[in-house]
Design a protein around this motif. Sequence first.
Motif, PDB file in Angstrom:
ATOM      1  N   ILE A  65       0.839  -1.209   0.000  1.00 29.32           N
ATOM      2  CA  ILE A  65       0.000   0.000   0.000  1.00 29.32           C
ATOM      3  C   ILE A  65       0.867   1.249   0.000  1.00 29.32           C
ATOM      4  O   ILE A  65       0.558   2.245  -0.674  1.00 29.32           O
ATOM      5  CB  ILE A  65      -0.971  -0.033   1.195  1.00 29.32           C
ATOM      6  N   GLU A  66       1.987   1.218   0.731  1.00 27.06           N
ATOM      7  CA  GLU A  66       2.900   2.362   0.737  1.00 27.06           C
ATOM      8  C   GLU A  66       3.412   2.647  -0.671  1.00 27.06           C
ATOM      9  O   GLU A  66       3.502   3.805  -1.097  1.00 27.06           O
ATOM     10  CB  GLU A  66       4.072   2.087   1.681  1.00 27.06           C
ATOM     11  N   ALA A  67       3.752   1.582  -1.390  1.00 31.09           N
ATOM     12  CA  ALA A  67       4.212   1.765  -2.765  1.00 31.09           C
ATOM     13  C   ALA A  67       3.130   2.416  -3.617  1.00 31.09           C
ATOM     14  O   ALA A  67       3.413   3.291  -4.459  1.00 31.09           O
ATOM     15  CB  ALA A  67       4.628   0.418  -3.354  1.00 31.09           C
ATOM     16  N   ASP A  68       1.878   2.018  -3.425  1.00 31.58           N
ATOM     17  CA  ASP A  68       0.770   2.615  -4.175  1.00 31.58           C
ATOM     18  C   ASP A  68       0.568   4.086  -3.815  1.00 31.58           C
ATOM     19  O   ASP A  68       0.212   4.905  -4.677  1.00 31.58           O
ATOM     20  CB  ASP A  68      -0.517   1.840  -3.919  1.00 31.58           C
ATOM     21  N   LEU A  69       0.790   4.433  -2.562  1.00 26.81           N
ATOM     22  CA  LEU A  69       0.643   5.834  -2.147  1.00 26.81           C
ATOM     23  C   LEU A  69       1.736   6.708  -2.753  1.00 26.81           C
ATOM     24  O   LEU A  69       1.513   7.883  -3.053  1.00 26.81           O
ATOM     25  CB  LEU A  69       0.675   5.928  -0.619  1.00 26.81           C
ATOM     26  N   HIS A  70       2.917   6.130  -2.939  1.00 28.56           N
ATOM     27  CA  HIS A  70       4.026   6.877  -3.531  1.00 28.56           C
ATOM     28  C   HIS A  70       3.845   7.075  -5.040  1.00 28.56           C
ATOM     29  O   HIS A  70       4.391   8.010  -5.611  1.00 28.56           O
ATOM     30  CB  HIS A  70       5.345   6.133  -3.295  1.00 28.56           C
ATOM     31  N   SER A  71       3.108   6.187  -5.660  1.00 26.55           N
ATOM     32  CA  SER A  71       3.052   6.127  -7.121  1.00 26.55           C
ATOM     33  C   SER A  71       1.801   6.787  -7.673  1.00 26.55           C
ATOM     34  O   SER A  71       0.771   6.890  -7.007  1.00 26.55           O
ATOM     35  CB  SER A  71       3.097   4.656  -7.552  1.00 26.55           C
ATOM     36  N   ASP A  72       1.913   7.231  -8.931  1.00 23.81           N
ATOM     37  CA  ASP A  72       0.738   7.722  -9.663  1.00 23.81           C
ATOM     38  C   ASP A  72       0.198   6.670 -10.615  1.00 23.81           C
ATOM     39  O   ASP A  72      -0.792   6.900 -11.315  1.00 23.81           O
ATOM     40  CB  ASP A  72       1.100   8.978 -10.464  1.00 23.81           C
ATOM     41  N   ALA A  73       0.862   5.535 -10.655  1.00 24.09           N
ATOM     42  CA  ALA A  73       0.454   4.466 -11.565  1.00 24.09           C
ATOM     43  C   ALA A  73      -0.819   3.812 -11.065  1.00 24.09           C
ATOM     44  O   ALA A  73      -1.314   4.083  -9.964  1.00 24.09           O
ATOM     45  CB  ALA A  73       1.576   3.436 -11.690  1.00 24.09           C
TER      46      ALA A  73
ATOM     47  N   HIS B 267      -6.423  -4.523  -5.164  1.00 25.67           N
ATOM     48  CA  HIS B 267      -6.936  -4.390  -3.797  1.00 25.67           C
ATOM     49  C   HIS B 267      -8.449  -4.570  -3.828  1.00 25.67           C
ATOM     50  O   HIS B 267      -9.094  -4.435  -4.882  1.00 25.67           O
ATOM     51  CB  HIS B 267      -6.637  -2.993  -3.220  1.00 25.67           C
ATOM     52  N   ASP B 268      -9.028  -4.818  -2.685  1.00 24.28           N
ATOM     53  CA  ASP B 268     -10.477  -4.772  -2.563  1.00 24.28           C
ATOM     54  C   ASP B 268     -10.939  -3.331  -2.759  1.00 24.28           C
ATOM     55  O   ASP B 268     -10.152  -2.388  -2.670  1.00 24.28           O
ATOM     56  CB  ASP B 268     -10.904  -5.296  -1.190  1.00 24.28           C
ATOM     57  N   SER B 269     -12.215  -3.128  -3.017  1.00 21.75           N
ATOM     58  CA  SER B 269     -12.706  -1.790  -3.357  1.00 21.75           C
ATOM     59  C   SER B 269     -12.564  -0.811  -2.204  1.00 21.75           C
ATOM     60  O   SER B 269     -12.324   0.382  -2.420  1.00 21.75           O
ATOM     61  CB  SER B 269     -14.162  -1.867  -3.817  1.00 21.75           C
ATOM     62  N   SER B 270     -12.700  -1.307  -0.971  1.00 18.92           N
ATOM     63  CA  SER B 270     -12.559  -0.416   0.173  1.00 18.92           C
ATOM     64  C   SER B 270     -11.135   0.118   0.257  1.00 18.92           C
ATOM     65  O   SER B 270     -10.905   1.334   0.361  1.00 18.92           O
ATOM     66  CB  SER B 270     -12.928  -1.142   1.468  1.00 18.92           C
ATOM     67  N   THR B 271     -10.153  -0.791   0.218  1.00 19.56           N
ATOM     68  CA  THR B 271      -8.764  -0.361   0.330  1.00 19.56           C
ATOM     69  C   THR B 271      -8.381   0.534  -0.842  1.00 19.56           C
ATOM     70  O   THR B 271      -7.707   1.556  -0.668  1.00 19.56           O
ATOM     71  CB  THR B 271      -7.836  -1.583   0.397  1.00 19.56           C
ATOM     72  N   ALA B 272      -8.821   0.182  -2.047  1.00 22.08           N
ATOM     73  CA  ALA B 272      -8.522   1.004  -3.221  1.00 22.08           C
ATOM     74  C   ALA B 272      -9.132   2.398  -3.083  1.00 22.08           C
ATOM     75  O   ALA B 272      -8.495   3.409  -3.410  1.00 22.08           O
ATOM     76  CB  ALA B 272      -9.052   0.320  -4.485  1.00 22.08           C
ATOM     77  N   GLY B 273     -10.351   2.463  -2.557  1.00 24.08           N
ATOM     78  CA  GLY B 273     -10.997   3.759  -2.361  1.00 24.08           C
ATOM     79  C   GLY B 273     -10.276   4.619  -1.340  1.00 24.08           C
ATOM     80  O   GLY B 273     -10.108   5.831  -1.517  1.00 24.08           O
ATOM     81  N   LEU B 274      -9.809   3.997  -0.261  1.00 23.90           N
ATOM     82  CA  LEU B 274      -9.075   4.731   0.770  1.00 23.90           C
ATOM     83  C   LEU B 274      -7.741   5.250   0.229  1.00 23.90           C
ATOM     84  O   LEU B 274      -7.331   6.378   0.530  1.00 23.90           O
ATOM     85  CB  LEU B 274      -8.843   3.831   1.981  1.00 23.90           C
ATOM     86  N   ILE B 275      -7.058   4.419  -0.568  1.00 26.22           N
ATOM     87  CA  ILE B 275      -5.792   4.843  -1.172  1.00 26.22           C
ATOM     88  C   ILE B 275      -6.026   6.035  -2.085  1.00 26.22           C
ATOM     89  O   ILE B 275      -5.257   7.012  -2.084  1.00 26.22           O
ATOM     90  CB  ILE B 275      -5.138   3.668  -1.925  1.00 26.22           C
ATOM     91  N   ALA B 276      -7.081   5.977  -2.867  1.00 29.91           N
ATOM     92  CA  ALA B 276      -7.388   7.088  -3.770  1.00 29.91           C
ATOM     93  C   ALA B 276      -7.647   8.372  -2.989  1.00 29.91           C
ATOM     94  O   ALA B 276      -7.195   9.457  -3.396  1.00 29.91           O
ATOM     95  CB  ALA B 276      -8.594   6.730  -4.644  1.00 29.91           C
ATOM     96  N   GLN B 277      -8.382   8.287  -1.897  1.00 29.92           N
ATOM     97  CA  GLN B 277      -8.641   9.468  -1.066  1.00 29.92           C
ATOM     98  C   GLN B 277      -7.325  10.034  -0.523  1.00 29.92           C
ATOM     99  O   GLN B 277      -7.113  11.250  -0.520  1.00 29.92           O
ATOM    100  CB  GLN B 277      -9.563   9.084   0.091  1.00 29.92           C
ATOM    101  N   ALA B 278      -6.436   9.140  -0.059  1.00 25.54           N
ATOM    102  CA  ALA B 278      -5.167   9.602   0.495  1.00 25.54           C
ATOM    103  C   ALA B 278      -4.292  10.234  -0.585  1.00 25.54           C
ATOM    104  O   ALA B 278      -3.658  11.271  -0.364  1.00 25.54           O
ATOM    105  CB  ALA B 278      -4.435   8.426   1.150  1.00 25.54           C
ATOM    106  N   ARG B 279      -4.259   9.626  -1.768  1.00 24.36           N
ATOM    107  CA  ARG B 279      -3.481  10.203  -2.869  1.00 24.36           C
ATOM    108  C   ARG B 279      -3.939  11.625  -3.177  1.00 24.36           C
ATOM    109  O   ARG B 279      -3.125  12.535  -3.341  1.00 24.36           O
ATOM    110  CB  ARG B 279      -3.657   9.342  -4.120  1.00 24.36           C
TER     111      ARG B 279
END
Length: 551
Positions: free
Chosen positions: A521-529, A534-546
């Motif tokens: 998840i940390e790698a996803d937060l660092h990246s714009d790719a 991920h499950d939809s909940s985790t993906a949604g939370l990552i998008a909000q944080a980005r």
Amino acid sequence: MTVHSLSNSSAFQKLKQHFHQLSAQGVEIRNLFEQDSKRFDHFSIDAAGLLLDYSKNRLTSDTLNLLCDLAREQDVESQRAAMFAGEKINFTENRSVLHTALRAPKNTPQLVDGTNINAEVHAVLDHMQEFVRQVHSHQWTGATGLAITDVVNIGIGGSDLGPKMVCLALRSFAHSGITSHFVSNADGHALDEVLGKINPATTLFIISSKTFTTADTMLNAHSARRWFLRHFNEADLAKHFVAVSTNQPAVQAFGIAPENRFEFWDWVGGRYSLWSAIGLPIALALGFDHFRALLDGAHAMDVHFQNAPLGKNMPVLLALIGIWNRDVLGCNSLSIAAYHQDLRAFPNYLQQLDMESNGKHITRAGVAVDVPTGPVIWGDVGTNGQHAYFQCLHQGSDIVPVDFVAALRPQHHLAEHQLVLLANCFAQSQALMLGKSAQQVAAEMQAQGYSAEQIRLLTPHRTFDGNRPSNTILLDELNPASLGALIALYEHKVTVQGFCWGINSFDQWGVELGKVLAKAIEADLHSDANLTEHDSSTAGLIAQARAALRT
């Protein structure tokens, strides 16, 4: 050694039958005191300078005998002997469990894989003692020649909770020239708060990580290093950073001199490590003599635990009463009520000790346990807790056993405060046991002039069932030796419960999964790719944080 499935053991079946008999007879704790005027004498024990009063539990001498039978049937004595002998009872990691060896006196032989670890332990203790002497005498100074005034311990879990708890608990014994700080959380607010209080020229950082790879610790360590290098050069790191670790190459690459690494071993579990070089911040805060007294107090409890028969063994009794409350009475949690302000971090420390050790559901045989294991541990200092959650303890729908901990003699001169504190401690355990009947409530209200209708309406709300179990542990005073004994008491209690449940109390695989997932998840937060899967909940939370981090 043979450890049976607990619910199928004959001793456990007899305990359940015994409980049903007590319940059918309507036996309550208050009745047991009425039947035995010396119940306190019969249901209390002294060991290593502590007193345990377990008389306010729902049990009789028959209960205790059956509990001791359970311990024998679960082979507690043989497992205890194996632990002290250095056998690799932490079987999932193929490690011995020898935190007791860390507090054993010099020249007490203890072999692990053919090596006398007592000599190694005392070599590290001597290293710590000399380092503490140098810092306190100002022989060790910072890069500008100024004395060290602040010590910042950077570690997490057992590398933080134990040292921090002890330094807070024994603040009355602190060395006057040192201020201690603790940073554990990966949240930058924690480190930022400490860095805002200290002078880099007079600060010593202790980086505590067995492998020197612990993610949270190394994040904080490298941030502290960068902060320091804004003021000094890399050559100055050696005067301001030391390490407690087994990883010499990584420590040296960080900039810490080899002679400033304090070693410990794989047979020291993190939550049992404050007795090792992980305790360096304790020794710096209190002085090495007080640190040695802490070890001696724990060793006194070790000797008692190792040698006392089951029915007169304080850690064993505390453990078996816990199993009775958890697996027979069905109590889901245990509240720690420390009636000493300096023990305010003790409940948090016990959370890790107990819940990381016995928060397991797989036995040594690789199958699921068939009874509940470690309870939820929680609490606060008295009298604060009385004005927060004690309402639930007295009248809530769940029965929550309480361990009251108090010191008879304070470290202050406010005598009236101590009388009030002890009165509250003793009164709360008595109130949990006695309760207050509807007849008592009605009589009091009638005497106060309430009408019959008011009495009828209000009596149910003012009635306390009582019959709620508790232990009381008394120290003569809170000092290094008594605190050492108190911590060791709970260590051994947790160990005995793990032996009875047939689980491994010394690994912590449940901590690992979240760490692994966090890296992805940390790698996803660092990246714009595009996100990894991920499950939809985790993906949604990552998008909000980005989105938030990029605005």
